[in-house]
Design a protein around this motif. Structure first.
Motif, PDB file in Angstrom:
ATOM      1  N   ALA A 102      -4.739  21.715  23.523  1.00 53.58           N
ATOM      2  CA  ALA A 102      -4.765  20.459  24.013  1.00 53.58           C
ATOM      3  C   ALA A 102      -5.184  19.572  23.070  1.00 53.58           C
ATOM      4  CB  ALA A 102      -5.121  20.285  25.284  1.00 53.58           C
ATOM      5  N   THR A 103      -4.717  18.199  22.887  1.00 51.90           N
ATOM      6  CA  THR A 103      -5.328  17.049  21.937  1.00 51.90           C
ATOM      7  C   THR A 103      -5.159  16.085  22.452  1.00 51.90           C
ATOM      8  OG1 THR A 103      -3.228  17.063  20.924  1.00 51.90           O
ATOM      9  CG2 THR A 103      -4.451  18.672  19.913  1.00 51.90           C
ATOM     10  N   ALA A 104      -6.123  14.989  22.256  1.00 51.56           N
ATOM     11  CA  ALA A 104      -6.341  13.570  22.616  1.00 51.56           C
ATOM     12  C   ALA A 104      -7.279  13.074  21.527  1.00 51.56           C
ATOM     13  CB  ALA A 104      -7.148  13.816  23.942  1.00 51.56           C
ATOM     14  N   SER A 105      -6.689  11.802  21.186  1.00 50.10           N
ATOM     15  CA  SER A 105      -7.443  11.006  20.079  1.00 50.10           C
ATOM     16  C   SER A 105      -7.196   9.313  20.497  1.00 50.10           C
ATOM     17  CB  SER A 105      -6.868  11.359  18.808  1.00 50.10           C
ATOM     18  OG  SER A 105      -5.546  10.991  18.654  1.00 50.10           O
ATOM     19  N   VAL A 106      -8.148   8.569  20.125  1.00 46.23           N
ATOM     20  CA  VAL A 106      -8.170   7.259  20.310  1.00 46.23           C
ATOM     21  C   VAL A 106      -8.359   6.547  18.739  1.00 46.23           C
ATOM     22  CG1 VAL A 106      -8.337   6.943  22.578  1.00 46.23           C
ATOM     23  CG2 VAL A 106     -10.430   6.987  21.151  1.00 46.23           C
ATOM     24  N   ALA A 107      -7.792   5.375  18.525  1.00 43.20           N
ATOM     25  CA  ALA A 107      -8.175   4.957  16.972  1.00 43.20           C
ATOM     26  C   ALA A 107      -7.975   3.400  17.002  1.00 43.20           C
ATOM     27  CB  ALA A 107      -7.139   5.471  15.983  1.00 43.20           C
ATOM     28  N   ASN A 108      -8.917   2.683  16.157  1.00 41.96           N
ATOM     29  CA  ASN A 108      -8.978   1.496  16.138  1.00 41.96           C
ATOM     30  C   ASN A 108      -8.850   1.058  14.627  1.00 41.96           C
ATOM     31  OD1 ASN A 108     -10.921  -1.098  15.559  1.00 41.96           O
ATOM     32  ND2 ASN A 108      -9.335  -1.589  17.369  1.00 41.96           N
ATOM     33  N   SER A 109      -8.240   0.320  14.014  1.00 40.60           N
ATOM     34  CA  SER A 109      -8.076  -0.013  12.614  1.00 40.60           C
ATOM     35  C   SER A 109      -7.905  -1.668  12.522  1.00 40.60           C
ATOM     36  CB  SER A 109      -6.936   0.555  11.976  1.00 40.60           C
ATOM     37  OG  SER A 109      -5.796   0.365  12.370  1.00 40.60           O
ATOM     38  N   GLN A 110      -8.639  -2.214  11.492  1.00 38.50           N
ATOM     39  CA  GLN A 110      -8.495  -3.439  11.254  1.00 38.50           C
ATOM     40  C   GLN A 110      -8.643  -3.964   9.787  1.00 38.50           C
ATOM     41  OE1 GLN A 110     -11.691  -5.808  13.183  1.00 38.50           O
ATOM     42  NE2 GLN A 110     -11.835  -4.589  15.204  1.00 38.50           N
ATOM     43  N   ALA A 111      -7.942  -4.926   9.464  1.00 39.90           N
ATOM     44  CA  ALA A 111      -7.591  -5.480   7.990  1.00 39.90           C
ATOM     45  C   ALA A 111      -7.790  -6.825   7.848  1.00 39.90           C
ATOM     46  CB  ALA A 111      -6.572  -4.623   7.141  1.00 39.90           C
ATOM     47  N   THR A 112      -8.256  -7.471   6.773  1.00 36.10           N
ATOM     48  CA  THR A 112      -8.221  -8.902   6.612  1.00 36.10           C
ATOM     49  C   THR A 112      -6.972  -9.265   5.654  1.00 36.10           C
ATOM     50  OG1 THR A 112      -9.344  -8.613   4.403  1.00 36.10           O
ATOM     51  CG2 THR A 112     -10.681  -9.022   6.253  1.00 36.10           C
ATOM     52  N   GLY A 113      -6.162  -8.186   5.525  1.00 39.25           N
ATOM     53  CA  GLY A 113      -4.824  -8.581   4.988  1.00 39.25           C
ATOM     54  C   GLY A 113      -3.989  -7.339   4.700  1.00 39.25           C
ATOM     55  N   GLY A 114      -3.057  -7.356   3.634  1.00 39.35           N
ATOM     56  CA  GLY A 114      -2.400  -6.252   3.351  1.00 39.35           C
ATOM     57  C   GLY A 114      -1.724  -6.245   2.137  1.00 39.35           C
ATOM     58  N   ALA A 115      -0.797  -5.524   1.564  1.00 43.61           N
ATOM     59  CA  ALA A 115       0.049  -5.410   0.512  1.00 43.61           C
ATOM     60  C   ALA A 115       1.246  -6.330   0.548  1.00 43.61           C
ATOM     61  CB  ALA A 115       0.710  -3.873   0.137  1.00 43.61           C
ATOM     62  N   SER A 116       1.577  -6.651   1.455  1.00 40.06           N
ATOM     63  CA  SER A 116       2.755  -7.480   1.726  1.00 40.06           C
ATOM     64  C   SER A 116       2.390  -9.003   2.322  1.00 40.06           C
ATOM     65  CB  SER A 116       3.724  -6.939   2.607  1.00 40.06           C
ATOM     66  OG  SER A 116       3.526  -6.509   3.946  1.00 40.06           O
ATOM     67  N   SER A 117       1.156  -8.978   2.928  1.00 42.08           N
ATOM     68  CA  SER A 117       0.792 -10.073   3.871  1.00 42.08           C
ATOM     69  C   SER A 117      -0.531 -10.306   3.458  1.00 42.08           C
ATOM     70  CB  SER A 117       1.257 -10.086   5.158  1.00 42.08           C
ATOM     71  OG  SER A 117       0.698 -11.527   5.787  1.00 42.08           O
ATOM     72  N   GLY A 118      -0.925 -11.440   3.365  1.00 39.35           N
ATOM     73  CA  GLY A 118      -2.356 -11.908   3.474  1.00 39.35           C
ATOM     74  C   GLY A 118      -2.948 -12.254   4.844  1.00 39.35           C
ATOM     75  N   THR A 119      -2.069 -12.119   5.902  1.00 38.24           N
ATOM     76  CA  THR A 119      -2.787 -12.146   7.169  1.00 38.24           C
ATOM     77  C   THR A 119      -3.439 -10.928   7.749  1.00 38.24           C
ATOM     78  OG1 THR A 119      -0.725 -13.328   7.507  1.00 38.24           O
ATOM     79  CG2 THR A 119      -1.756 -12.729   9.611  1.00 38.24           C
ATOM     80  N   GLY A 120      -4.543 -11.334   8.449  1.00 33.88           N
ATOM     81  CA  GLY A 120      -5.502 -10.176   9.015  1.00 33.88           C
ATOM     82  C   GLY A 120      -4.891  -9.493  10.270  1.00 33.88           C
ATOM     83  N   SER A 121      -5.158  -8.306  10.458  1.00 35.90           N
ATOM     84  CA  SER A 121      -4.450  -7.528  11.818  1.00 35.90           C
ATOM     85  C   SER A 121      -5.460  -6.516  12.065  1.00 35.90           C
ATOM     86  CB  SER A 121      -3.136  -6.907  11.011  1.00 35.90           C
ATOM     87  OG  SER A 121      -3.582  -5.738  10.105  1.00 35.90           O
TER      88      SER A 121
END
Length: 453
Positions: free
Chosen positions: A290-309
């Motif tokens: 049995a497996t369970a996981s939670v994740a959170n990721s944040q970025a100020t931009g990306g390779a294709s966009s300068g918009t944070g996410s």
């Protein structure tokens, strides 16, 4: 006047010596070590015992590790990265991207094995290993008892041998003195003197060897106890060593084939190896987790966009795994463990045979020792009667002082032989119980009761 003072001082020193020597001997005897005391010292610091204790502790920790492998696995993963992205398109000068941004993520997971046959087998095998090391520890403690008993009585025998040699030395010294007197008065030749001198020189060499043997046995005892001990309690002259109980050799053999430490160690080794077979066989079993996981990721931009996410994700489910032994490695491992089980089964049979042989030898040694003690006691009575008769003959003039010394030497030799028979009988009794696997501190206490107070 000076000679008078010297004489008075000499007499005073002799008086002091006669007073102090018994006190010193009594004090040293009061602090003589016995078998039980030395065993308790040796059992706490013997390297083989402490090594077995450490092995047992490690085996118990492996049980905890095996149980932990079947429990929850919980953890957190986190990362933070600084990224730089620079892209250009050929033939399009304005089509380029030059961007730097930050990205971070954190996740938590929980895994729980639901069906893992190998983990259950590993737990059972770890518990079997604990039993193996418990038996090994008990065997090491028993081995200390047997080694200490052997070393203790070796010292007593070496002391008896030294006493015998010195009695021989006194007799031969008197023979040498008598031969010299006879030569001086002309009633003997120089050959008689030379023969007596040769015998005396031989006894001196024997005395040196006996002293060295005594020191060797004391150092052997030190090797077991961990310290040098020269003052030991002696075996009582009236010690009556009992015969083995029960008085049935095959009853001892039957018990040894089931309870001897060598047999028990071999049995537990076989049990542990049988778990190896089961572990190897689980290499073909399927597993479910049995497996369970939670994740959170944040970025100020990306390779294709300068918009944070930012993103959140959660997963819960099961993982199924069914291995296939296409290469044949698992099957080969199973065959290997089966062969080792067969080896350990034969080792167990060999251990039973060795236990039976050891018990038979020790039983015969103990029973014949009791008969030997009785015979030596009768021989001692005869030797003492001869000594008394020789002393009476000396008083009436039909025996010489040399005859008395020879009779005394014979008494000393029989006393040594009687003590040797008692030592061997006591040791064979301890060996019998050790070979059967039932030797305890109570047995040493019973043997210790035969020593002087």
């Amino acid at each position: 006047m000076r000679l008078f003072l010297v004489s008075r001082i000499s007499l005073a020193l002799r008086a002091v010596a006669l007073f102090v020597l018994p006190v010193v001997l009594a004090t040293s005897g009061a602090h003589a070590a016995d078998l039980l005391t030395l065993y308790r010292e040796a059992a706490t610091q013997d390297p083989a015992v402490t090594s077995a204790q450490a092995s047992l502790l490690a085996a118990r920790e492996r049980v905890t590790q095996a149980e932990a492998a079947n429990g929850f696995a919980v953890g957190i993963n986190a990362s933070a990265n600084a990224n730089y992205f620079d892209a250009h398109a050929r033939g399009f000068p304005n089509a380029q991207t030059d961007r730097a941004y930050l990205a971070a993520s954190v996740s938590a997971y929980v895994n729980k094995p639901l069906i893992r046959p190998a983990n259950l087998v590993i737990i059972e095998q770890a518990n079997a290993s604990v039993k193996l090391f418990e038996v090994s520890l008990a065997a090491a403690q028993m081995d200390v008892a047997t080694r200490l008993s052997q070393a203790y009585f070796d010292v007593l025998l070496a002391q008896d041998n030294l006493t015998l040699v010195r009695a021989q030395k006194a007799a031969v010294d008197e023979q040498l003195a008598q031969a010299k007197r006879n030569f001086e008065v002309g009633t003997a030749t120089i050959v008689d003197t030379n023969e007596a001198q040769s015998r005396y020189d031989q006894v001196i060499a024997q005395e040196i060897a006996a002293v060295n043997e005594l020191e060797r046995t004391r150092f052997a005892l030190r090797n077991v106890v961990g310290r040098y001990e020269a003052n030991l309690k002696l075996l009582r002259t009236n010690a009556q060593v009992p015969p083995p109980n029960p008085a049935n050799m095959e009853a001892w053999v039957t018990r040894a084939e089931a309870e001897a430490f060598g047999v028990r160690v071999a049995q537990q080794t076989l049990s542990v190896s049988e778990f190896d077979v089961r572990r190897a066989q689980t290499g073909k079993d399927w597993t479910l987790d049995a497996t369970a996981s939670v994740a959170n990721s944040q970025a100020t931009g990306g390779a294709s966009s300068g918009t944070g996410s930012w993103t959140n994700a959660a997963v819960i489910g099961v993982t199924f795994n069914w291995p296939f032994d296409l290469s044949g490695g698992v099957s080969a491992r199973i065959r290997e463990t089966l062969a080792l089980v067969d080896k350990n089964r034969n080792d167990l049979e060999a251990a039973r045979r060795v236990a039976g042989l050891n018990v038979r030898q020790s039983y015969l040694g103990a029973t014949s020792g009791v008969a030997s003690v009785a015979a030596q006691q009768q021989a001692l009575k005869s030797a003492e009667t001869l000594l008394a008769s020789t002393r009476l003959g000396l008083e009436v003039g039909v025996r010489t002082n040399l005859d008395v010394l020879n009779a005394q030497q014979q008494v000393t030799q029989v006393q040594r032989d009687l003590a040797l028979s008692r030592y061997n009988t006591l040791l064979n009794g301890l060996r019998l119980k050790a070979a059967t696997g039932v030797l305890t501190e109570d047995d040493l206490r019973a043997t210790n009761a035969f020593l002087s107070d």
